[in-house]
Design a protein around this motif. Structure first.
Motif, PDB file in Angstrom:
ATOM      1  N   THR A   1     -93.806 -38.254 -13.617  1.00  0.00           N
ATOM      2  CA  THR A   1     -93.555 -37.546 -14.876  1.00  0.00           C
ATOM      3  C   THR A   1     -94.199 -38.270 -16.053  1.00  0.00           C
ATOM      4  OG1 THR A   1     -91.458 -36.694 -14.016  1.00  0.00           O
ATOM      5  CG2 THR A   1     -91.763 -36.660 -16.406  1.00  0.00           C
TER       6      THR A   1
ATOM      7  N   ARG B   1     -97.869 -37.635 -15.944  1.00  0.00           N
ATOM      8  CA  ARG B   1     -98.206 -36.297 -16.462  1.00  0.00           C
ATOM      9  C   ARG B   1     -98.072 -36.248 -17.973  1.00  0.00           C
ATOM     10  NH1 ARG B   1     -95.213 -34.701 -11.834  1.00  0.00           N
ATOM     11  NH2 ARG B   1     -93.363 -34.377 -13.131  1.00  0.00           N
ATOM     12  N   GLU B   2     -97.008 -36.864 -18.499  1.00  0.00           N
ATOM     13  CA  GLU B   2     -96.834 -36.868 -19.959  1.00  0.00           C
ATOM     14  C   GLU B   2     -97.965 -37.641 -20.637  1.00  0.00           C
ATOM     15  OE1 GLU B   2     -92.996 -38.483 -20.630  1.00  0.00           O
ATOM     16  OE2 GLU B   2     -91.924 -36.636 -20.086  1.00  0.00           O
TER      17      GLU B   2
ATOM     18  N   GLU C   1    -101.025 -37.969 -19.522  1.00  0.00           N
ATOM     19  CA  GLU C   1    -102.214 -37.125 -19.485  1.00  0.00           C
ATOM     20  C   GLU C   1    -102.130 -36.020 -20.536  1.00  0.00           C
ATOM     21  OE1 GLU C   1    -102.503 -35.728 -15.525  1.00  0.00           O
ATOM     22  OE2 GLU C   1    -103.165 -37.650 -14.686  1.00  0.00           O
ATOM     23  N   GLN C   2    -100.922 -35.431 -20.685  1.00  0.00           N
ATOM     24  CA  GLN C   2    -100.758 -34.390 -21.690  1.00  0.00           C
ATOM     25  C   GLN C   2    -100.941 -34.944 -23.094  1.00  0.00           C
ATOM     26  OE1 GLN C   2     -96.904 -32.775 -20.859  1.00  0.00           O
ATOM     27  NE2 GLN C   2     -97.575 -31.670 -19.026  1.00  0.00           N
ATOM     28  N   LEU C   3    -100.386 -36.141 -23.334  1.00  0.00           N
ATOM     29  CA  LEU C   3    -100.559 -36.761 -24.654  1.00  0.00           C
ATOM     30  C   LEU C   3    -102.033 -37.076 -24.915  1.00  0.00           C
ATOM     31  CD1 LEU C   3     -97.486 -39.167 -24.793  1.00  0.00           C
ATOM     32  CD2 LEU C   3     -97.824 -37.053 -26.075  1.00  0.00           C
ATOM     33  N   ASP C   4    -102.738 -37.530 -23.865  1.00  0.00           N
ATOM     34  CA  ASP C   4    -104.170 -37.791 -24.022  1.00  0.00           C
ATOM     35  C   ASP C   4    -104.923 -36.515 -24.359  1.00  0.00           C
ATOM     36  OD1 ASP C   4    -103.735 -40.433 -23.499  1.00  0.00           O
ATOM     37  OD2 ASP C   4    -104.365 -40.344 -21.401  1.00  0.00           O
ATOM     38  N   GLN C   5    -104.544 -35.420 -23.673  1.00  0.00           N
ATOM     39  CA  GLN C   5    -105.199 -34.147 -23.956  1.00  0.00           C
ATOM     40  C   GLN C   5    -104.899 -33.674 -25.371  1.00  0.00           C
ATOM     41  OE1 GLN C   5    -103.853 -31.523 -20.869  1.00  0.00           O
ATOM     42  NE2 GLN C   5    -105.022 -32.566 -19.256  1.00  0.00           N
ATOM     43  N   LEU C   6    -103.631 -33.837 -25.803  1.00  0.00           N
ATOM     44  CA  LEU C   6    -103.284 -33.446 -27.173  1.00  0.00           C
ATOM     45  C   LEU C   6    -104.020 -34.302 -28.190  1.00  0.00           C
ATOM     46  CD1 LEU C   6     -99.430 -32.867 -26.815  1.00  0.00           C
ATOM     47  CD2 LEU C   6    -101.204 -31.124 -27.096  1.00  0.00           C
TER      48      LEU C   6
END
Length: 375
Positions: free
Chosen positions: A158, A161-162, A164-169
């Motif tokens: 988790t 994934r978070e 990676e999501q923060l990196d994408q944001l």
């Protein structure tokens, strides 16, 4: 040599892929062997029935993961068959099956299975109470350990994934910032070049030397803008974090910015009030871009005789004001224009506010940006 090394690796991978099956087979063999040893350890004659029953129960242990309660019942049934025949089973399959139930089933289910199993083993004189209780406790510990490990792995997944999501944001926000920089460069540079070319055209018949100097400045500005555009477009096309970055502008370059507009023909002056000091990089960038956008709007939409850029350094706030005396009422220059919206965004990101409105003498943009109190 490579072929010789490939076979051990293939065998190892095969064993790892089927390790749970191999473990169950080994556990069934060991349990069956232990049970047979306990069954005939007192010089009891070896008979066909006890051997067959023990082997069948050992084979049932192979499915303990799928049906642990069924395996427990089969193990108890096997022991129950041997006791009336005069044999003394050791209870090893029952203990293993009980531990499997405690490991693989809900705690309430395994506790409910523990009571009759322990009573059966005690009443049949197969084992004392500590043995089934210890088997149940071992299975419960293995279940708790496995769930804890699974929870740690799930939490790590988790968090990954978070991240990676923060990196994408973060990448999306950075690209949005780059796109805003692109808009600022295009709006500023193209407008300045346009004004310069118009000025050169007006003085070309009477003062060709002045026109040539103006065109040289326009050419230099165009080359600089093209280089900046290539850099930013390159960043938008690639996610390479090693792409070269230029330092972001700050309020130290504001005088140079105002001078460039003045050279382009705009009667603009810069005023500083309060005690000038270094501020946060993000706040200085926002203030710089707000002034740049406001001056670009003046060039595009008004024909002023005087433009004033004022920086008022307060203890807890920086006020940035750009005021002109132009008489345009172009709707684009009002608060619904994209340039004004962009300035509002920059002010909001810095935690401040922006007011843009027509005045009796022209148009005024005022940004109020909070700063930390140095006192």
């Amino acid at each position: 040599m490579n072929r010789l090394l490939r076979w051990p690796r293939a065998v190892y991978d095969l064993l790892v892929a089927h390790r749970s099956v191999l473990f169950d087979v080994a556990l069934a063999l060991i349990t069956t062997g232990v049970e047979l040893g306990l069954l005939f350890d007192d010089a009891t004659p070896i008979g066909v029935v006890p051997v067959v029953v023990t082997v069948l129960v050992g084979c049932v242990l192979l499915v303990r993961r799928r049906a642990p309660l069924v395996v427990l019942g089969a193990a108890c049934a096997g022991a129950a068959v041997l006791v009336p025949l005069g044999y003394s089973p050791g209870g090893a399959p029952v203990v293993v099956a009980l531990a499997s139930v405690a490991d693989l089933r809900d705690r309430r289910v395994s506790a409910a299975a523990l009571v009759p199993t322990a009573l059966f083993l005690l009443s049949a004189s197969i084992s004392s109470l500590p043995i089934p209780i210890g088997a149940w406790a071992l299975g419960s510990y293995l279940q708790t350990r496995r769930r804890y490990t699974w929870a740690l792995e799930e939490r790590a997944a988790t968090l990954e994934r978070e991240r990676e999501q923060l990196d994408q944001l973060a990448a999306a926000r950075e690209r949005t910032s780059i796109a805003r920089e692109l808009h600022d460069i295009v709006a500023h540079s193209v407008t300045v070049m346009l004004i310069g070319v118009r000025g050169a055209r007006d003085v070309l018949p009477t003062e060709p030397r002045v026109a040539a100097e103006t065109l040289e400045r326009v050419e230099a500005s165009a080359e600089q803008s093209l280089a900046e555009l290539r850099r930013i477009l390159g960043l938008l096309r690639t996610s390479d974090s090693n792409a070269p970055w230029r330092p972001q502008p700050s309020l130290d370059q504001l005088a140079e910015l105002v001078s460039g507009y003045r050279t382009a023909g705009m009667p603009v002056r810069l005023e500083l009030t309060g005690e000038a000091r270094a501020l946060a990089d993000g706040l200085e960038l926002s203030a710089y871009r707000i002034v740049e956008e406001a001056l670009t709007n003046v060039l595009k939409h008004t024909d002023p005789t005087q433009v004033t850029v004022t920086l008022d350094y307060g203890r807890t706030r920086l006020d940035v004001t750009v005021e002109d005396d132009g008489d345009s009422r172009d709707p684009v220059s009002s608060a619904v224009g994209h340039g004004i919206l962009g300035m509002r965004e920059r002010a909001a990101v810095a935690g401040g506010s922006l007011d843009a409105r027509h005045t009796d003498s022209g148009f005024r943009v005022t940004a109020r940006l909070p700063v930390e109190d140095a006192a």
